[in-house]
Design a protein around this motif. Sequence first.
Motif, PDB file in Angstrom:
ATOM      1  N   GLU A 425      -0.039   0.361   4.101  1.00  0.00           N
ATOM      2  CA  GLU A 425      -0.873   1.562   4.051  1.00  0.00           C
ATOM      3  C   GLU A 425      -2.360   1.216   4.118  1.00  0.00           C
ATOM      4  OE1 GLU A 425      -1.485   5.609   1.351  1.00  0.00           O
ATOM      5  OE2 GLU A 425      -0.277   3.938   0.586  1.00  0.00           O
ATOM      6  N   ASP A 426      -2.791   0.265   3.300  1.00  0.00           N
ATOM      7  CA  ASP A 426      -4.209  -0.093   3.284  1.00  0.00           C
ATOM      8  C   ASP A 426      -4.635  -0.689   4.624  1.00  0.00           C
ATOM      9  OD1 ASP A 426      -4.280   0.778   0.686  1.00  0.00           O
ATOM     10  OD2 ASP A 426      -4.170  -1.223  -0.199  1.00  0.00           O
ATOM     11  N   ALA A 427      -3.759  -1.473   5.239  1.00  0.00           N
ATOM     12  CA  ALA A 427      -4.067  -2.027   6.561  1.00  0.00           C
ATOM     13  C   ALA A 427      -4.176  -0.908   7.596  1.00  0.00           C
ATOM     14  CB  ALA A 427      -2.997  -3.036   6.965  1.00  0.00           C
ATOM     15  N   ALA A 428      -3.273   0.062   7.527  1.00  0.00           N
ATOM     16  CA  ALA A 428      -3.320   1.180   8.483  1.00  0.00           C
ATOM     17  C   ALA A 428      -4.618   1.963   8.358  1.00  0.00           C
ATOM     18  CB  ALA A 428      -2.119   2.093   8.259  1.00  0.00           C
ATOM     19  N   ASN A 429      -5.107   2.085   7.135  1.00  0.00           N
ATOM     20  CA  ASN A 429      -6.366   2.820   6.936  1.00  0.00           C
ATOM     21  C   ASN A 429      -7.543   2.138   7.632  1.00  0.00           C
ATOM     22  OD1 ASN A 429      -5.133   4.803   5.408  1.00  0.00           O
ATOM     23  ND2 ASN A 429      -5.523   3.778   3.466  1.00  0.00           N
ATOM     24  N   GLU A 430      -7.430   0.827   7.865  1.00  0.00           N
ATOM     25  CA  GLU A 430      -8.472   0.082   8.582  1.00  0.00           C
ATOM     26  C   GLU A 430      -8.054  -0.246  10.017  1.00  0.00           C
ATOM     27  OE1 GLU A 430     -11.346  -0.278   7.301  1.00  0.00           O
ATOM     28  OE2 GLU A 430     -10.848   0.282   5.226  1.00  0.00           O
ATOM     29  N   LYS A 431      -6.942   0.354  10.455  1.00  0.00           N
ATOM     30  CA  LYS A 431      -6.389   0.125  11.789  1.00  0.00           C
ATOM     31  C   LYS A 431      -6.116  -1.361  12.026  1.00  0.00           C
ATOM     32  CE  LYS A 431      -7.978   4.367  13.949  1.00  0.00           C
ATOM     33  NZ  LYS A 431      -8.649   5.001  15.103  1.00  0.00           N
ATOM     34  N   LEU A 432      -5.444  -1.948  11.058  1.00  0.00           N
ATOM     35  CA  LEU A 432      -5.022  -3.344  11.150  1.00  0.00           C
ATOM     36  C   LEU A 432      -3.501  -3.423  11.214  1.00  0.00           C
ATOM     37  CD1 LEU A 432      -7.345  -4.916   8.430  1.00  0.00           C
ATOM     38  CD2 LEU A 432      -7.514  -5.302  10.899  1.00  0.00           C
ATOM     39  N   MET A 433      -3.005  -4.340  12.017  1.00  0.00           N
ATOM     40  CA  MET A 433      -1.574  -4.589  12.091  1.00  0.00           C
ATOM     41  C   MET A 433      -1.205  -5.753  11.171  1.00  0.00           C
ATOM     42  SD  MET A 433      -1.116  -4.040  16.190  1.00  0.00           S
ATOM     43  CE  MET A 433      -2.714  -4.749  16.532  1.00  0.00           C
ATOM     44  N   ILE A 434       0.072  -5.793  10.776  1.00  0.00           N
ATOM     45  CA  ILE A 434       0.516  -6.761   9.757  1.00  0.00           C
ATOM     46  C   ILE A 434       1.672  -7.615  10.283  1.00  0.00           C
ATOM     47  CG2 ILE A 434       1.642  -6.987   7.506  1.00  0.00           C
ATOM     48  CD1 ILE A 434      -1.302  -6.364   7.285  1.00  0.00           C
ATOM     49  N   ASN A 435       1.582  -8.912   9.962  1.00  0.00           N
ATOM     50  CA  ASN A 435       2.653  -9.890  10.196  1.00  0.00           C
ATOM     51  C   ASN A 435       2.913 -10.570   8.853  1.00  0.00           C
ATOM     52  OD1 ASN A 435       4.306 -12.038  10.907  1.00  0.00           O
ATOM     53  ND2 ASN A 435       2.799 -13.040  12.230  1.00  0.00           N
ATOM     54  N   LEU A 436       4.127 -10.465   8.334  1.00  0.00           N
ATOM     55  CA  LEU A 436       4.478 -11.088   7.059  1.00  0.00           C
ATOM     56  C   LEU A 436       5.155 -12.432   7.300  1.00  0.00           C
ATOM     57  CD1 LEU A 436       6.005  -8.036   5.127  1.00  0.00           C
ATOM     58  CD2 LEU A 436       3.649  -8.895   5.014  1.00  0.00           C
TER      59      LEU A 436
END
Length: 643
Positions: A425-436
């Motif tokens: 959610e926090d990444a989406a708010n900054e328009k960032l994609m995530i790789n775990l």
Amino acid sequence: MKNKLIEVHLVLVSIGMVFLFASCNITKKSPYVASKNGLNKITLSLNENGELFYNVTRRDSILISDSPLGLYCDDQNFTSGLSIAEISSMEERRETYDLKVGHYKNIDHVFNGRSITFKNSADASMIIDLIAGEEGVAFRYRFPDEGGQPRIVKDEKTGFHIERDAKAWLQPYNSAGQYTPGYEDFYLNVNSGDSIQGARNPSVGWCMPALFHVNDQKNWILIAETGHDGMFSGCHLQADSEGGLYKVAFAKEDERYTLPLEEKENAYPTSNLPWAMPWRAIIIGDQAGDILLSTLITDLAPASKIEDTSWIEPGKASWSWWSHPDDHSPAIYKEFTDLADTFGFEYTLFDAGWEKANQEGGIIDHAIAKGIKPMVWGYSASYFDSESRKKRFRELADMGVKAVKIDFWCSDRQEVMAALQSVFEDAANEKLMINLHGSTMPRGWHRTWPNFMTAESVLGTESYFYEPRFPEKAAEQNTVLPFTRNVAGPTDYTPFALTMRQYPRVNTAVHELATAMIYTSGIIHFADSKQVFDGLPVAVKHLFKEMPATWDKTECIVAEPGKAIILSRREGAKAYIVGINGGDQEMSVKLDLAKYGKGFSKFSVITEGEDPLMEFKTETYPITADWSYTMAPKGGFIIQFVE
């Protein structure tokens, strides 16, 4: 008059007995849900002690025999003394959505569902939601009450009773350690009820998803967990599966080596009420290919929480770590940015050590100037605290970073599962994609949070550095993981990797290249050096430039876990067939290319070159309806249809 009164009394008693008998039948009947086509069915039952069970059938044949259900909580017992209070009417449920990453982009599935409310001896309520569709069945627990103290689930009785001697592919769930649990073990070919032997690390159970060949090998099932919103711990299966009964187990309290987690005596799931728990999904197919193509895990996940997803773009990435693990210089990062530019990759990943290189050499600005989207590595503990995480995401977004690879989670505790939801959610708010990386298994999150592009949770190509058994077992695993790990969600296998490492590769070069198109990952991180990429033949370079990172349509042509897999893939006007051999022997295949290459006149096929470990051969032919090919041991092929 007296005789008439007696007659009336007898009639009323008879009517009462009829109603009483009918009432008894209602309370004792077995509620069920069947798919619309009638193939798949899940049925509940209570025994004389009020203990709850279920079974799963396909075409009325038992796939999972009577298996226990129930929850034991700190304040209530829902494991015995249960009775049915209410059975809802059957309702149709339709799931229509798009996926950024998957075998298909557009999903449209219909399910039947109903809810059964149970009361325990203290008159407290527990609801079981049932779902049945063409791809399988699922159930979940729900507490409908509101208010009061948080409830703690101290034990879950859920089990999956698999027939004796059924074949299975199961991955050990590793005990807590510096890098575990991280779902980075081999999938072992075992019989139902076997103990854990041959794990990479000490283990306390089996992972989900768990693949079984059941009903005298007439059907395949995959047991998985989905619909996880962070309000429950991640679960696995207990190691002790005597008689083929695989029981659900919670995350362990000692899973806290890499994160600032509180030390606890236990890690029981806890929540305020009302409380809906994750779905226990049982994917069902006549062929293993039905399992591979299933979207049941995302069907049951919450709908997308990101309204505008236009900024989320799947793609391919260059990555320097695999070929230069100790080189964190600005020069090497820029070299791989230029490699991405040369091959038309959308992304480049700056792994551990990138901060100093950026300060000294401006690697992020260099990537942006080239039109390449930069991704950066981070350590999980730096993204665990809410305020620190939000601040760091803002800083990265302001720098021009487009995605973050967050590593070393190594825990399934509820606090971690909740933190991951906040990360998305926090990444989406900054328009960032995530790789775990170093993380738990995905659980349908790429539907709920489309900015979640990929995750490790797999024994990938970095194992050529660390695991002596990996070279010999890699080909086999590459034909198992598409039916297990990759069904759970996008998989960052880091494919290609031709350079020989500490434990030398024995798969052919084509096999390694083909894994990039066998596994599904929102961003494909290609391993190996610039020198290897520069030395590729023109046809292979062209494939790298053209290869999609996600697909419009996929068909499973050959599906034999542990032996071979062949897929037909389409994206827009591009069409491919890709296959790999998981065994030590040659394998002959015969394909109707006219069927899969409609609209094309020719096909180009990439196979092994003179040196199968390092070289490729490419030939082009007219399309034929009876193309035959013999795959090399641990080999493969890639067909691209051309006009």
